[in-house]
Each structure stands twice: as structure tokens, then as C-alpha cells.
Design a protein around this motif. Sequence first.
Motif, mmCIF file in Angstrom:
data_model
loop_
_atom_site.group_PDB
_atom_site.id
_atom_site.type_symbol
_atom_site.label_atom_id
_atom_site.label_comp_id
_atom_site.label_asym_id
_atom_site.label_seq_id
_atom_site.Cartn_x
_atom_site.Cartn_y
_atom_site.Cartn_z
ATOM 1 N N SER A 71 0.821 -1.218 0.000
ATOM 2 C CA SER A 71 0.000 0.000 0.000
ATOM 3 C C SER A 71 0.857 1.271 0.000
ATOM 4 C CB SER A 71 -0.986 -0.014 1.159
ATOM 5 O OG SER A 71 -0.350 0.257 2.343
ATOM 6 N N ASP A 72 2.044 1.252 0.621
ATOM 7 C CA ASP A 72 2.893 2.457 0.628
ATOM 8 C C ASP A 72 3.296 2.854 -0.790
ATOM 9 O OD1 ASP A 72 2.725 2.774 3.257
ATOM 10 O OD2 ASP A 72 4.746 2.038 3.755
ATOM 11 N N SER A 73 3.740 1.862 -1.561
ATOM 12 C CA SER A 73 4.142 2.251 -2.922
ATOM 13 C C SER A 73 2.932 2.613 -3.775
ATOM 14 C CB SER A 73 5.023 1.210 -3.610
ATOM 15 O OG SER A 73 4.812 -0.049 -3.105
ATOM 16 N N LEU A 78 -0.094 7.135 -6.338
ATOM 17 C CA LEU A 78 -1.320 7.946 -6.388
ATOM 18 C C LEU A 78 -1.025 9.420 -6.089
ATOM 19 C CD1 LEU A 78 -3.905 5.541 -4.710
ATOM 20 C CD2 LEU A 78 -3.604 6.058 -7.142
ATOM 21 N N ASP A 79 -0.084 9.678 -5.156
ATOM 22 C CA ASP A 79 0.289 11.068 -4.853
ATOM 23 C C ASP A 79 0.844 11.744 -6.107
ATOM 24 O OD1 ASP A 79 -0.508 10.918 -2.279
ATOM 25 O OD2 ASP A 79 1.492 10.543 -1.447
ATOM 26 N N SER A 80 1.711 11.000 -6.792
ATOM 27 C CA SER A 80 2.323 11.603 -7.967
ATOM 28 C C SER A 80 1.279 11.801 -9.068
ATOM 29 C CB SER A 80 3.521 10.743 -8.371
ATOM 30 O OG SER A 80 3.529 10.465 -9.694
ATOM 31 N N ALA A 81 0.365 10.844 -9.243
ATOM 32 C CA ALA A 81 -0.695 10.994 -10.261
ATOM 33 C C ALA A 81 -1.614 12.165 -9.907
ATOM 34 C CB ALA A 81 -1.509 9.708 -10.363
ATOM 35 N N SER A 82 -1.957 12.307 -8.622
ATOM 36 C CA SER A 82 -2.830 13.422 -8.188
ATOM 37 C C SER A 82 -2.175 14.753 -8.504
ATOM 38 C CB SER A 82 -3.070 13.380 -6.683
ATOM 39 O OG SER A 82 -3.919 12.346 -6.370
ATOM 40 N N SER A 104 -10.273 10.208 -0.358
ATOM 41 C CA SER A 104 -10.824 9.990 0.976
ATOM 42 C C SER A 104 -11.576 8.668 1.036
ATOM 43 C CB SER A 104 -11.684 11.169 1.457
ATOM 44 O OG SER A 104 -12.560 11.545 0.478
ATOM 45 N N ARG A 105 -12.159 8.239 -0.093
ATOM 46 C CA ARG A 105 -12.830 6.933 -0.101
ATOM 47 C C ARG A 105 -11.798 5.827 0.139
ATOM 48 N NH1 ARG A 105 -17.318 6.263 1.441
ATOM 49 N NH2 ARG A 105 -17.908 8.152 0.361
ATOM 50 N N ALA A 106 -10.653 5.925 -0.504
ATOM 51 C CA ALA A 106 -9.629 4.884 -0.361
ATOM 52 C C ALA A 106 -8.981 4.933 1.025
ATOM 53 C CB ALA A 106 -8.576 5.035 -1.446
ATOM 54 N N VAL A 107 -8.757 6.153 1.536
ATOM 55 C CA VAL A 107 -8.116 6.296 2.853
ATOM 56 C C VAL A 107 -8.988 5.661 3.944
ATOM 57 C CG1 VAL A 107 -7.539 8.004 4.639
ATOM 58 C CG2 VAL A 107 -6.739 8.345 2.305
ATOM 59 N N ALA A 108 -10.315 5.817 3.786
ATOM 60 C CA ALA A 108 -11.231 5.322 4.820
ATOM 61 C C ALA A 108 -11.411 3.794 4.766
ATOM 62 C CB ALA A 108 -12.583 6.004 4.660
ATOM 63 N N ALA A 109 -10.915 3.166 3.713
ATOM 64 C CA ALA A 109 -11.155 1.724 3.564
ATOM 65 C C ALA A 109 -10.344 0.918 4.573
ATOM 66 C CB ALA A 109 -10.787 1.297 2.146
ATOM 67 N N SER A 113 -5.013 -2.907 0.692
ATOM 68 C CA SER A 113 -4.126 -3.603 -0.246
ATOM 69 C C SER A 113 -4.213 -2.918 -1.607
ATOM 70 C CB SER A 113 -4.556 -5.072 -0.386
ATOM 71 O OG SER A 113 -5.797 -5.115 -1.041
ATOM 72 N N PRO A 114 -3.157 -2.990 -2.415
ATOM 73 C CA PRO A 114 -3.204 -2.354 -3.730
ATOM 74 C C PRO A 114 -4.431 -2.775 -4.541
ATOM 75 C CG PRO A 114 -0.971 -3.040 -3.245
ATOM 76 C CD PRO A 114 -1.828 -3.570 -2.130
ATOM 77 N N GLN A 115 -4.771 -4.054 -4.495
ATOM 78 C CA GLN A 115 -5.904 -4.510 -5.299
ATOM 79 C C GLN A 115 -7.213 -3.901 -4.802
ATOM 80 O OE1 GLN A 115 -5.514 -5.580 -8.112
ATOM 81 N NE2 GLN A 115 -7.707 -5.905 -8.508
ATOM 82 N N ALA A 116 -7.345 -3.785 -3.466
ATOM 83 C CA ALA A 116 -8.566 -3.175 -2.909
ATOM 84 C C ALA A 116 -8.634 -1.697 -3.297
ATOM 85 C CB ALA A 116 -8.572 -3.338 -1.388
ATOM 86 N N ILE A 117 -7.492 -1.015 -3.272
ATOM 87 C CA ILE A 117 -7.473 0.414 -3.642
ATOM 88 C C ILE A 117 -7.851 0.580 -5.118
ATOM 89 C CG2 ILE A 117 -5.954 2.420 -3.962
ATOM 90 C CD1 ILE A 117 -4.535 1.599 -1.380
#
Length: 357
Positions: A71-73, A78-82, A104-109, A113-117
Motif C-alpha cells: 500500500s505504501d508504494s 497515487l500522490d504523484s498521479a494526483s 478519501s474513499r480509499a483512505v477510509a477503507a 491492499s493495492p488490489q482493494a485500492i
Amino acid sequence: MRTVMWEAEGPAVRMIDQRLLPGEVVRIDLRTVEEVSEAIRDMAVRGAPAIGATAAFGLALAAAVSEATDSDSMWNDLDSASATLSASRPTASNLVWALQRLRSRAVAAVDQSPQAIRQLLLEEAQRIADEDVETNKAMGRFGAELIGDSDTVIHHCNTGALATVDYGTALGVIRTAHEQGKRVHVLVDETRPRLQGAKLTAWELDRYGVPHEIISDNAAGYFLSRGQVAACFVGADRVAANGDVANKIGTYMLALAAWDNEVPFYVVLPTSTVDLSLSSGAEIPIEERDPREVLDLEHEGRPVAPADSKALNPAFDITPHRLISAFVTEVGVLRSPYADALAGAVRRAQEKIEAAH
Ligand code: MRU
């Protein structure tokens, strides 16, 4: 006709290339965040709600193509894409609104895991796109009440299906009135310098069978002063907390002419265009575009401007809230005082979104 959509094969963000209209209807598939950002910057896709949905699909694309295994990578990607997507165009608030909503939807999940995100972001982007169409139809129903049978209205820029995911904001109101059987007639501001009115709005109205003529932007005051216009309808790119509106350059002059002739001036917008963090229009960033958009005009095959001319090209202007007769939103028609009305509308729309999750 959806202006922008997700294409699972690819994966890709698919959109109508608006640079080629009205001559050709061509769909393009964008497979990287950089391509999506460039499509927004170069206005292959434009219009505040369409830009928002495109950015949302762009972030979902970043997650889909990311090779992150933890999830960190994934969050680094995602930060860079944003950052890339946010920098595409500065004025329309829907762009940052959509990115924040996905994050915020992904942060609250619980499952990060990458697949869940990947899954969450795509679902949320799709939800934003689907909601946009429903929102526009709701605004159409509220706004059509403001149009009488046989009214002539002035419309600025393009706020139709092409400026949104589908159906449109201000043009959606006009379209609804037409679908209800009202004989609405539209004077289409051509909207220099990019000519969204002449190229896109006239093309859409033609498809819907709505009678219209294109007028040069500087003719609007003439028609308003002759008592031939019942109302003006425009969209918005960002609305400050006090109701000041950033919209396509020329909107302010149209609002002044409408005010002077006591013609109602209506702004149609989803609440995602309201930026409550800004107290007035003076704080809204205004995009300056390439001067060539102003200078590269030809008449009878010859350039209009002298070869060494310079130009200034602000893409938007600010219409002060005192010139606005009402806002049409997906939760209803808002009248002055606008600060309370807009804050209340944003709250109610937010509650509806939360309830739907
Ligand atoms: O520069 P553009 O074509 O993206 O500007 C679009 C407008 O100003 C529209 O009027 C506004 O986004 C509202 S559209 C629903």
C-alpha cells in the motif's frame, strides 16, 4: 452520448476528442496519467464537470496501471498521479473535488491492499460519472421552471453533454424545457477565443432539434436591450462561498448587460463546483492560456492580427454575486442571500452522497 468513460480493455480513459468537433466525432483512448493530464490541458475534454470525471478516471487509471505490491508504494504512485492531474487546469474546482473524493474513499477503507485500492478508486470514479448525469437531469428539472413557452434565452460557452459526463448543466436546463414541449429559442454566444459556443453548443442544439442562432459575443447586449431575451443561462467553473462565479471569459460582460436590461441571469451548477474554502471570487485562480488562441484567427484564409501582435488570454472571468438572479443546483433553485444558500446546498448534496454509500 457519454463524453468520458472507463474502458476496461486497455485499461484506458475513453473520451470524445472535442478539438475535432463539429467536423468529426472521434473517441480517443488514454492509457497513462500524463496522456489524461495533457487531454485536459489541451482541451480534448473541457467543461468543469467533465474535467472532474476525467480526473477521477485518471486517478483510477493510475491505480490500475501501478505495479505497486504494497500500500505504501501504491500511495506514492497515487500522490504523484494526483499532483500531475491537479496541475492540468487551475480554475474548475471539480478537478480537485473529484480527486479528493476518490482519495478519501480509499483512505477510509479497512483493506488498503493495492488490489482493494484499485477496485475502490474505479468504483468511486464510476459513481462520480453516473451521479453527474443524474445531477444534470435534476438541475434540468429545477431550471426548466424558469423558462416559459416561446422564450428566447442567451447561452454562453458550452455547458451541454460535452461539458459534463452527459446531458449538461445550463444547456441541460434548456434541453429539458425543449423536451417538455416549450418552444425555447437560443441565441448562442460564439464564445471567443476557443469558440465553444459556435463549435460545440450549436452542434449539440442541432442534434436535440432546439432552434437557435449563433451570435457574436458582442451582439448579446444588442438583443438584451431590444427586449428580445427572457433570460440568460450560463454554467460555472468555480463558485466562491459568497456566490461570486468564475466562468468562461465574457460571462461578466453578459451579466452586466443582463442586469442593465433587467433580464434574469441564471447560473446552473452542480454543488461540486462550489468552493466554500474561498470567501470571494477574488481568490479564484484564473487560467491564462496561450496568446495564440486569440491571435491564430483567420479571415478569408488570411491571419487577422498583424504578425508581431501580442495578446492577453484569460480563460475565465468573475461575475459578482450581486448580478446573479439565482443559482440552479441539483438540490434546487437558490436565491440570495447566497452564502447561506450555497453552504446549505453543499451540505445537503454531501449527505445524499454519504447516504448512497
Ligand atoms: O475552458 P472550458 O471550455 O473548459 O470552459 C468551460 C466553461 O466555462 C463552462 O461554462 C463551465 O465549465 C460550466 S460547464 C458545465
